[in-house]
Design a protein around this motif. Structure first.
Motif, mmCIF file in Angstrom:
data_model
loop_
_atom_site.group_PDB
_atom_site.id
_atom_site.type_symbol
_atom_site.label_atom_id
_atom_site.label_comp_id
_atom_site.label_asym_id
_atom_site.label_seq_id
_atom_site.Cartn_x
_atom_site.Cartn_y
_atom_site.Cartn_z
ATOM 1 N N PRO A 98 0.812 -1.222 0.000
ATOM 2 C CA PRO A 98 0.000 0.000 0.000
ATOM 3 C C PRO A 98 0.845 1.270 0.000
ATOM 4 O O PRO A 98 0.406 2.306 -0.482
ATOM 5 N N ASP A 99 2.037 1.211 0.585
ATOM 6 C CA ASP A 99 2.915 2.370 0.634
ATOM 7 C C ASP A 99 3.509 2.613 -0.753
ATOM 8 O O ASP A 99 4.187 1.754 -1.319
ATOM 9 N N ALA A 100 3.284 3.792 -1.318
ATOM 10 C CA ALA A 100 3.674 4.069 -2.700
ATOM 11 C C ALA A 100 5.182 3.991 -2.891
ATOM 12 O O ALA A 100 5.662 3.476 -3.901
ATOM 13 N N ARG A 101 5.943 4.495 -1.917
ATOM 14 C CA ARG A 101 7.394 4.474 -2.085
ATOM 15 C C ARG A 101 7.927 3.048 -2.070
ATOM 16 O O ARG A 101 8.777 2.678 -2.885
ATOM 17 N N VAL A 102 7.428 2.250 -1.158
ATOM 18 C CA VAL A 102 7.864 0.854 -1.068
ATOM 19 C C VAL A 102 7.514 0.115 -2.350
ATOM 20 O O VAL A 102 8.337 -0.616 -2.922
ATOM 21 N N ALA A 103 6.282 0.312 -2.812
ATOM 22 C CA ALA A 103 5.839 -0.399 -4.011
ATOM 23 C C ALA A 103 6.700 -0.030 -5.214
ATOM 24 O O ALA A 103 7.124 -0.906 -5.976
ATOM 25 N N PHE A 104 6.975 1.255 -5.387
ATOM 26 C CA PHE A 104 7.741 1.665 -6.562
ATOM 27 C C PHE A 104 9.188 1.189 -6.479
ATOM 28 O O PHE A 104 9.775 0.775 -7.484
ATOM 29 N N ALA A 105 9.776 1.218 -5.287
ATOM 30 C CA ALA A 105 11.145 0.711 -5.125
ATOM 31 C C ALA A 105 11.210 -0.767 -5.484
ATOM 32 O O ALA A 105 12.145 -1.213 -6.166
ATOM 33 N N ALA A 106 10.221 -1.532 -5.039
ATOM 34 C CA ALA A 106 10.194 -2.957 -5.352
ATOM 35 C C ALA A 106 9.970 -3.185 -6.841
ATOM 36 O O ALA A 106 10.583 -4.074 -7.448
ATOM 37 N N GLN A 107 9.113 -2.385 -7.450
ATOM 38 C CA GLN A 107 8.846 -2.543 -8.882
ATOM 39 C C GLN A 107 10.096 -2.247 -9.709
ATOM 40 O O GLN A 107 10.412 -2.983 -10.655
ATOM 41 N N ARG A 108 10.809 -1.185 -9.377
ATOM 42 C CA ARG A 108 12.037 -0.865 -10.126
ATOM 43 C C ARG A 108 13.057 -1.992 -9.999
ATOM 44 O O ARG A 108 13.707 -2.369 -10.978
ATOM 45 N N ALA A 109 13.222 -2.491 -8.784
ATOM 46 C CA ALA A 109 14.163 -3.591 -8.578
ATOM 47 C C ALA A 109 13.723 -4.828 -9.348
ATOM 48 O O ALA A 109 14.556 -5.545 -9.922
#
Length: 643
Positions: A277-288
């Protein structure tokens, strides 16, 4: 970010200097806010200030951060964050939304007011201190939200919440100093492993984004940094540990993209966090995850493309080539999308995949007149197929002989001759026979990813080998297009003049003291207004004719012309993030009485210096030529000059 930049600089200074600031940061926060630090800031003066803080300024900012950290910790709520591993969302807002406070501590309020109203050097110290205070400083936002510059915005998101809860500030542990030899050998496995282990120390409460910044600087020149498998196993355990904060996990995942496919073993856990749900966490995981080159990463990339994620976040997708059949349909949709920057990046990605199924997609876009940056990117991508694909070679020949832009024609000729593309300006790379010979040799034996021409100008007028009209071109002239139509054009040049009902400053701070303005009346309802200011930055807006005098924003761009054609409205100028060095042309579509939407319609040769409406369409000129945009045919046509 502002705090990251200063902290990174601290780590690179001599150790006595670092010690002064870091000891101040690590001091106990048991005392209440000390008014002496605020009082010193109110009288702070640095006669040598030119945009950067000296040692006294940085030290004062650190003391302010220490003092304010104590008062904020006393009034802040716990650091709430949803963790997919915990299977629940904890109460309150997440890290990405900032933390909530019962009240704004008086010291923070006064500091924020200085950040808004102080002298330049006082503002610099105040913003640096607010940045060090961290997410807690979001409580200061109402006091400095009138500042539209990026310095104040980034200062409000400097450090994560858990570093400023009660007692955490007293436990700050600075990272160990990086050996000088490490900085000189950034791609060495021992170096990357050393910094990686620093970041995985869960006992560390020192701002970890400094480590992330160091990591990025260290590995940016490496093809793929080497991280031992056991270190990746440690990271997996950290990511599985629900007692570790989400912000820490996000910082670790932000370090993963340079590792690339070597981190494929983490794809399953990254997939879990990619839906956090946390946008920063989600985007960091998606980039990785995208960087791992796995099928899961390919499917995330497709989601990015379909949701319009900017190419600034995903350039460099060669690792997804094994899954090109999953990604190609989405790249084709991106090539037809509204984001011109994503179009060119999508063409580059198709070329990098090397899948023959992408040739027909590239051929169609290599011939589109209204988007020359994408046409050039498509030509570059087709270069690798020309030797084996007849359609690719035929398309390159057609572009080389008939495309309106001489720049794109030249790139197509080079692609046919060398089998390789050319990024940048083809006329700026080889000015002498010796340079041309060296370029051809480089094409034969150089890097297979494509030639590069490093341009040294930003926002300059690009050379498309258009017809030039001498001095008349700047004011008026007679022009003809390929079908024989001729027209007399008097160019409207950008100039600065007052805006109706509002000040230029109300439109954009970038235009407050320099640049041009543009105004276009829209019936009896009001005016479209725009400006082009410092470094071609500016704004586009609507000002209603009735009621309160106000600015209704439409978008951020440097506006040099506002035009009407057949009851349709257009804005031309600069929009570097979307169009690069090309000129930007938007159509303005009205949604209701006061609100408008800007839709990108064409990439002009460069940012225009003159514009005019004609019965045939919209004419745009720069220092090297002129073109006509035909809205009815959705085409860009070059002018010839008739004297």
């Amino acid at each position: 970010m502002i705090g990251r930049a200063f902290a990174s600089a601290l780590l690179q200074r001599p150790s006595p200097y670092c010690a002064t600031v870091l000891l101040a940061l690590a001091a106990s926060t048991a005392n209440a806010v000390q008014p002496s630090s605020l009082a010193r800031l109110q009288h702070y003066h640095d006669p040598a200030y030119i945009g950067g803080l000296d040692q006294a300024g940085v030290t004062l900012a650190a003391e302010l951060a220490r003092d304010l950290g104590a008062s904020i910790a006393a009034t802040s709520t716990p650091c709430d964050a949803p963790d997919p591993r915990a299977g629940q969302r904890l109460r309150g807002g997440g890290n990405g939304e900032g933390d909530h406070f019962a009240q704004v501590p008086p010291g923070l309020r006064d500091l924020a007011l200085l950040a808004r109203d102080g002298t330049p050097e006082q503002r610099a110290v105040a913003l640096f201190a607010i940045g060090l205070v961290g997410n807690g400083a979001r409580a200061a936002a109402p006091f400095i939200e009138s500042l539209r510059d990026p310095w104040s915005r980034t200062a409000l998101s400097r450090v994560t919440c858990e570093q400023w809860t009660a007692g955490a500030l007293a436990r700050l542990v600075p990272p160990a100093a990086m050996p000088a030899s490490h900085r000189e050998n950034g791609c060495d496995a021992a170096v990357t492993t050393w910094l990686w282990r620093q970041s995985l120390d869960v006992q560390r409460t020192w701002p970890d984004d400094v480590l992330v910044s160091q990591w990025g600087e260290l590995v940016q020149g490496c093809a793929s940094p080497t991280i031992p498998a056991d270190e990746l196993a440690i990271l997996r355990r950290r990511l599985d540990d629900t007692s570790v904060s989400l912000s820490r996990k996000a910082q670790w995942m932000e370090m993963l993209p340079p590792v690339g496919p070597r981190a494929a073993s983490l794809a399953d856990v990254l997939t879990l966090y990619a839906h956090a749900p946390d946008a920063r966490v989600a985007f960091a995981a998606q980039r990785a995850l995208v960087a791992t080159g796995t099928e899961a990463g390919a499917r995330v990339f497709v989601e990015w493309l379909d949701h319009g994620v900017s190419a600034l976040a995903w350039r460099g997708t060669r690792q997804l080539a094994p899954h090109s059949r999953i990604v190609l349909p989405a790249l084709e949709r991106a090539l037809d999308g509204a984001d011109f920057g994503n179009r060119a990046a999508a063409a580059e990605a198709i070329g990098a995949f090397g899948d023959p199924a992408g040739v027909s997609i590239l051929v169609r876009h290599a011939l589109r007149s209204i988007d020359w940056p994408t046409a050039q990117a498509a030509v570059n991508a087709l270069a690798g197929f020309a030797a084996t694909d007849a359609d690719a070679k035929a398309a390159l020949r057609e572009v080389a002989s008939g495309y309106w832009s001489g720049r794109v024609r030249e790139v197509a000729r080079l692609a046919l001759a060398t089998g390789r593309g050319l990024e940048g300006d083809p006329f700026g790379c080889a000015q002498t026979p010796e340079q041309a010979q060296a370029r051809e040799a480089d094409a034969r034996v150089g890097d297979k990813t494509g030639m590069s021409c490093i341009r040294i100008c930003y926002g300059c007028t690009l050379d498309h080998r258009l017809a030039e009209c001498g001095t008349e071109h700047r004011r008026r002239g007679t022009y003809a297009i390929a079908d024989g139509r001729r027209m007399d054009i008097r160019w409207n040049m950008p100039k600065r003049q007052p805006l109706p009902r509002v000040s230029v400053e109300a439109l954009s701070s970038w235009c407050a003291s320099m640049g041009s303005t543009s105004t276009l009346r829209v019936g009896d309802d009001g005016w479209l207004v725009g400006c082009d200011g410092f470094e071609n930055d500016g704004a586009l807006a609507f000002v209603p004719a009735k009621g309160e005098a106000r600015v209704v924003p439409i978008g951020e761009m440097g506006v040099v012309a506002l035009l009407e054609w057949n009851h349709r409205y257009f804005a031309a100028g600069s929009s570097p993030l979307a169009f690069g060095d090309a000129g930007a042309l938007y159509e303005l579509v009205r949604r209701d009485a006061s609100n408008w939407e800007a839709k990108a319609v064409a990439a002009l040769p460069s940012v225009p210096t003159g514009a005019a409406g004609t019965p045939a369409g919209l004419a745009f000129a720069d220092e090297r030529g002129a073109v006509l945009f035909d809205p009815a045919a959705d085409a860009l046509l070059p002018f010839d000059c008739k004297r």
